[in-house]
Write an enzyme that holds these catalytic residues in place. Structure first.
Site, PDB file in Angstrom:
ATOM      1  CG  ASP A  36       1.625 -30.371  18.957  1.00 14.97           C
ATOM      2  OD1 ASP A  36       0.487 -30.332  19.359  1.00 14.97           O
ATOM      3  OD2 ASP A  36       1.902 -29.462  20.300  1.00 14.97           O
ATOM      4  CG  MET A  38      -0.097 -26.984  14.611  1.00  9.24           C
ATOM      5  SD  MET A  38      -0.708 -25.310  15.280  1.00  9.24           S
ATOM      6  CE  MET A  38      -0.162 -26.271  16.697  1.00  9.24           C
ATOM      7  CG  HIS A  67      -2.518 -32.911  18.902  1.00 11.45           C
ATOM      8  ND1 HIS A  67      -2.345 -31.862  19.607  1.00 11.45           N
ATOM      9  CD2 HIS A  67      -3.800 -32.975  18.416  1.00 11.45           C
ATOM     10  CE1 HIS A  67      -3.736 -31.335  19.492  1.00 11.45           C
ATOM     11  NE2 HIS A  67      -4.655 -31.754  18.839  1.00 11.45           N
ATOM     12  CG  MET A 138      -8.118 -29.721  22.444  1.00 14.43           C
ATOM     13  SD  MET A 138      -5.569 -29.795  22.287  1.00 14.43           S
ATOM     14  CE  MET A 138      -5.467 -28.192  22.512  1.00 14.43           C
ATOM     15  N   GLY A 177      -2.499 -27.974  26.317  1.00 18.29           N
ATOM     16  CA  GLY A 177      -2.572 -26.759  26.472  1.00 18.29           C
ATOM     17  C   GLY A 177      -2.497 -26.080  27.999  1.00 18.29           C
TER      18      GLY A 177
END
Ligand code: DX5
Ligand code: ZN
Length: 225
Positions: A36, A38, A67, A138, A177
C-alpha cells in the site's frame, strides 16, 4: 468461471522495521504481497514508496501487488513496474485516462489494475475491463488498515463479475479492506477472486496459517455458491 483464489497479505499491517522478515513469514503461503503506497495527498496517510519496494523486491520471490493511493499516478506508477512489481494498481479517482496508463504499465512490464474507492460507482469503468488485468473494489474507504468491512460494496463486485463473465474476460477481481475469516466468504460468493488481507494476516499469531485458512474459506464459499 473464476480462477483459483489469490490471497494477498498487506504489509501495511506488518512491522515496518522488519519488513523482509514479515514477508518471509508468508513465503510459500501467500500468492501476492500487497504493498500500500500512500502519499498524504490522495489519502491522508503516508506509508512507503519506491525505494522500499526496490529493496524489498530483492528479499522475496513472492509477486508484488502494488496499490497506489496517490495523486498523479501517470508520473509514478511506471517506476513500480520497472522495479519488478507483478501488478500495479492505480485509483480511478486519481487518473484521467486509465486506459492509457494501463497500456504504459503493460509496456513497462507489469500487469495493470484499476481501483475503485468506496464512494465511486463502478458502472462508468465496466467498459474499461478489456484493457485491465485487475479491478480492485475497495470494501472500505481507502487510507487506513484495520477498518470495518462494508458489505454494501459487494454490489459493485457482483456488477463487475457479471461483466467479466458475460465478456469472458481474463481480469482478476480483487477486494481490499476488512477482509478476514468472517467476511471473505461473502466477498468470494459475490465474485471476487483476489483478496487483500492486512490485519487478518499480520495480526494473527501465525501469518502463513492465516493465509491458508483464508484461502480455504474463499475456495469453499465459491464451490458452495
Ligand atoms: C487501505 C489499504 C488496505 C489495508 C487493508 O487503504 O488499501 O490494503 O492494508 O487492511 P485490512 O485488511 O486491515 O483492512
Ligand atoms: Zn490496499
Amino acid at each position: 468461471m473464476e480462477a483459483k483464489p489469490i490471497i494477498a497479505p498487506s504489509i501495511l499491517a506488518a512491522d515496518f522495521a522488519r519488513l523482509a522478515d514479515e514477508v518471509g513469514a508468508i513465503e510459500g503461503a501467500a500468492d501476492w504481497v500487497h504493498v500500500d503506497v500512500m502519499d498524504n495527498h490522495f489519502v491522508p496517510n503516508l506509508t512507503i514508496g519506491l525505494p522500499v519496494v526496490q529493496s524489498l523486491r530483492k528479499s522475496t520471490s513472492i509477486p508484488f501487488d502494488v496499490h497506489l493511493m496517490i495523486t498523479d499516478p501517470e508520473r509514478w506508477a511506471p517506476g513500480y513496474a520497472e522495479a519488478g512489481a507483478y501488478n500495479v494498481t492505480f485509483h480511478a479517482e486519481a487518473c484521467e485516462n486509465p486506459v492509457a496508463l494501463a497500456k504504459t504499465l503493460r509496456a513497462a512490464g507489469s500487469k495493470a489494475g484499476l481501483a475503485i474507492d468506496r464512494d465511486t460507482p463502478v458502472e462508468p469503468y465496466l467498459e474499461l475491463l478489456p484493457y485491465l488485468d485487475t479491478l480492485l473494489i475497495m470494501t472500505i474507504k481507502a487510507g487506513f488498515g484495520g477498518q470495518k468491512f462494508l458489505p454494501e460494496m459487494l454490489e459493485k463486485v457482483r456488477d463487475v463479475r457479471r461483466r467479466i463473465s458475460a465478456k469472458d474476460l481474463e481480469v482478476r477481481l480483487e477486494v481490499d479492506g476488512g477482509i478476514a475469516a468472517d467476511t471473505i466468504a461473502q466477498a468470494a460468493e459475490a465474485g471476487a477472486d483476489a483478496f487483500v488481507a492486512g490485519t487478518a494476516v499480520y495480526g494473527a499469531a501465525d501469518p502463513a496459517e492465516a493465509v491458508r485458512h483464508l484461502r480455504g474459506l474463499a475456495a469453499g464459499a465459491r464451490s458452495s455458491g
